[in-house]
Design a protein around this motif. Structure first.
Motif, short mmCIF file in Angstrom:
data_model
loop_
_atom_site.label_atom_id
_atom_site.label_comp_id
_atom_site.label_asym_id
_atom_site.label_seq_id
_atom_site.Cartn_x
_atom_site.Cartn_y
_atom_site.Cartn_z
N HIS A 157 -6.87 -17.97 -20.06
CA HIS A 157 -7.79 -19.06 -20.36
C HIS A 157 -9.20 -18.49 -20.50
O HIS A 157 -9.54 -17.45 -19.92
CB HIS A 157 -7.75 -20.10 -19.24
CG HIS A 157 -6.61 -21.07 -19.38
ND1 HIS A 157 -6.22 -21.90 -18.36
CD2 HIS A 157 -5.77 -21.34 -20.42
CE1 HIS A 157 -5.21 -22.64 -18.76
NE2 HIS A 157 -4.91 -22.33 -20.00
N GLU A 183 2.27 -13.46 -20.55
CA GLU A 183 1.07 -14.20 -20.91
C GLU A 183 0.55 -13.76 -22.28
O GLU A 183 0.25 -14.58 -23.15
CB GLU A 183 -0.01 -14.00 -19.84
CG GLU A 183 -1.29 -14.76 -20.07
CD GLU A 183 -1.20 -16.23 -19.67
OE1 GLU A 183 -2.25 -16.90 -19.70
OE2 GLU A 183 -0.10 -16.70 -19.34
N TRP A 187 0.17 -16.01 -25.97
CA TRP A 187 -1.10 -16.33 -26.61
C TRP A 187 -1.34 -15.54 -27.90
O TRP A 187 -2.05 -16.02 -28.80
CB TRP A 187 -2.26 -16.07 -25.65
CG TRP A 187 -2.30 -17.03 -24.52
CD1 TRP A 187 -2.01 -16.78 -23.21
CD2 TRP A 187 -2.67 -18.41 -24.58
NE1 TRP A 187 -2.17 -17.92 -22.45
CE2 TRP A 187 -2.57 -18.94 -23.26
CE3 TRP A 187 -3.07 -19.26 -25.61
CZ2 TRP A 187 -2.86 -20.26 -22.96
CZ3 TRP A 187 -3.36 -20.59 -25.30
CH2 TRP A 187 -3.26 -21.07 -24.00
N ARG A 192 1.27 -19.99 -32.37
CA ARG A 192 0.34 -20.91 -31.69
C ARG A 192 -0.57 -21.63 -32.69
O ARG A 192 -1.14 -22.67 -32.37
CB ARG A 192 -0.54 -20.14 -30.69
CG ARG A 192 0.22 -19.33 -29.65
CD ARG A 192 0.81 -20.19 -28.56
NE ARG A 192 2.08 -20.76 -28.93
CZ ARG A 192 3.26 -20.11 -28.87
NH1 ARG A 192 3.34 -18.86 -28.49
NH2 ARG A 192 4.36 -20.73 -29.19
N THR A 195 -1.07 -25.64 -33.25
CA THR A 195 -0.66 -26.30 -32.01
C THR A 195 -1.88 -26.47 -31.11
O THR A 195 -2.96 -25.92 -31.40
CB THR A 195 0.41 -25.47 -31.26
OG1 THR A 195 -0.23 -24.34 -30.63
CG2 THR A 195 1.48 -24.96 -32.23
N ALA A 197 -2.52 -24.95 -28.60
CA ALA A 197 -2.89 -23.62 -28.08
C ALA A 197 -3.60 -22.76 -29.13
O ALA A 197 -3.86 -21.59 -28.87
CB ALA A 197 -1.64 -22.90 -27.58
N GLU A 198 -3.95 -23.35 -30.28
CA GLU A 198 -4.56 -22.55 -31.34
C GLU A 198 -5.88 -21.92 -30.91
O GLU A 198 -6.14 -20.74 -31.18
CB GLU A 198 -4.79 -23.41 -32.58
CG GLU A 198 -5.44 -22.66 -33.74
CD GLU A 198 -5.56 -23.50 -35.00
OE1 GLU A 198 -6.40 -23.15 -35.85
OE2 GLU A 198 -4.82 -24.50 -35.14
N GLY A 200 -6.86 -21.08 -27.91
CA GLY A 200 -6.57 -19.97 -27.00
C GLY A 200 -6.07 -18.75 -27.73
O GLY A 200 -6.43 -17.61 -27.40
N HIS A 201 -5.23 -18.97 -28.73
CA HIS A 201 -4.72 -17.86 -29.54
C HIS A 201 -5.87 -17.14 -30.23
O HIS A 201 -5.93 -15.90 -30.23
CB HIS A 201 -3.75 -18.41 -30.59
CG HIS A 201 -3.38 -17.43 -31.66
ND1 HIS A 201 -2.59 -16.33 -31.44
CD2 HIS A 201 -3.73 -17.39 -32.98
CE1 HIS A 201 -2.44 -15.65 -32.57
NE2 HIS A 201 -3.14 -16.27 -33.52
N THR A 237 -0.28 -21.55 -16.86
CA THR A 237 -0.03 -20.98 -18.19
C THR A 237 1.36 -20.34 -18.15
O THR A 237 1.93 -20.15 -17.08
CB THR A 237 -1.07 -19.92 -18.58
OG1 THR A 237 -1.01 -18.83 -17.64
CG2 THR A 237 -2.48 -20.50 -18.60
N MET A 277 -0.48 -26.17 -18.26
CA MET A 277 0.27 -26.32 -19.51
C MET A 277 1.65 -26.91 -19.28
O MET A 277 2.12 -27.72 -20.08
CB MET A 277 0.33 -24.97 -20.23
CG MET A 277 -1.06 -24.48 -20.63
SD MET A 277 -1.05 -22.89 -21.47
CE MET A 277 -0.26 -23.33 -23.01
#
Length: 331
Positions: A157, A183, A187, A192, A195, A197-198, A200-201, A237, A277
């Protein structure tokens, strides 16, 4: 993973400071010494809060990277709960019902052979609102960024990885890195994109991927250095890791974001947290970890606990009561 590549570093500032304080302030060169001491004192006043203590032969330094005022805490740490229920619990614990302070507490572990930094705070991204002060705090305590041998990331994160990079490159230029294998796989995957999580990616691609050539990837049960062992603590996560520190028969557990708030997440461990998550898995992990912490009376350091972020928990009813450290590590 075990690797001894660092150099044993000793902090010299404390001895120098004591010598300066003990010297009478007269004229000439001594006046210059007085001025330098005053300058050092001003630097310490301006530095972020920090706390240091020994754990066996390890020396720990916790730095407050920053804090942030959060409105409507139940929307984050009690999602789905009745707002009045959340407010009542906060008021029972002498807290405002409608706001709280969230802090960020990276920790440096000096083993005597290597300096191991866990998480990197907000970095440049947080400086516009007063965070991103980790490097400043390390320097104030005698550690230059070049002194850090290993940087360990508990999970990816932003408030844990944003400090990996400065504008001119890696924030800790001589470090090697330890990342959770599961992890990073999550990521860094282009799946990702498109989504939730984009973002974070994209952050991991920018901040973490450039460092993988200097990184070792680990999972639960792997050793960072002797006396520091990773444990799986998934849910917050997909690859969230925590770390047990052990030195001279003393232990402390770095719980990272297993619990994000010392009242709402510990007294009500089953309440969902917006940043978790997998919320059900995170709640189950919270119980498993803090059942152990309570039963075995292990001190823990939680990244978002009240500074200096170290304490104990007592099992009370269906949850846990946080007890901050006082002088336990000094006697």
């Amino acid at each position: 993973m075990t690797e001894n590549t660092g150099i044993n570093r000793r902090r010299l500032m404390a001895g120098a400071g004591l010598a300066a304080i003990a010297t009478p302030f007269v004229s000439g060169a001594t006046n210059a010494m007085a001025q330098n001491t005053e300058g050092d004192r001003m630097k310490m006043v301006d530095a972020p809060p920090s706390d240091s203590f020994d754990l066996g032969d390890f020396k720990l330094l916790v730095v407050e990277d920053g804090t942030r005022l959060m409105e409507n805490p139940g929307e984050t740490f009690g999602t789905g709960q009745d707002p009045e229920t959340v407010a009542a619990l906060l008021e029972e614990n002498f807290l405002p019902p409608d706001r709280l302070v969230n802090g960020f507490a990276p920790v440096l572990v000096d083993t005597g052979n290597e300096t191991v930094l866990f998480d990197t705070g907000m970095g440049p991204a947080g400086r516009s609102w007063g965070a991103g002060r980790l490097r400043e705090g390390l320097i104030a305590n005698g550690y230059q960024p070049e002194d850090i041998d290993i940087v360990v990331i508990t999970h990816m994160h932003g408030d844990h990885i944003n400090g990996l990079m400065e504008e001119d490159g890696p924030a800790f230029p001589n470090a090697r890195y330890v990342f959770g294998e599961k992890e990073y796989a999550f990521w860094s995957d282009d799946a990702r994109m498109g989504t939730p999580a984009e973002g974070g990616h994209q952050s991991v691609t920018k901040l973490v991927t450039p460092l993988v050539d200097q990184a070792t990837f680990i999972g639960g049960g792997d050793e960072v250095v002797p006396g520091i062992t990773a444990m799986d603590a998934f849910g917050h996560t997909p690859g969230h890791l925590i770390f047990m520190l052990e030195s001279s028969d003393e232990r402390l557990l770095l719980t990272a974001d297993t619990a994000n708030q010392y009242v709402l997440s510990l007294q009500r461990p089953d309440w969902h947290v917006r940043f978790d998550m997998d919320k059900e898995m995170a709640a189950a992990t919270r119980r498993q970890v803090f059942d152990m912490v309570a039963a075995e009376r292990i001190p823990f350091l939680g990244y978002h606990m009240p500074f200096p972020a170290v304490g104990y928990v007592e099992k009370v009813g269906d949850g846990y009561k946080f007890m901050p450290k006082t002088y336990q590590f000094k006697v």
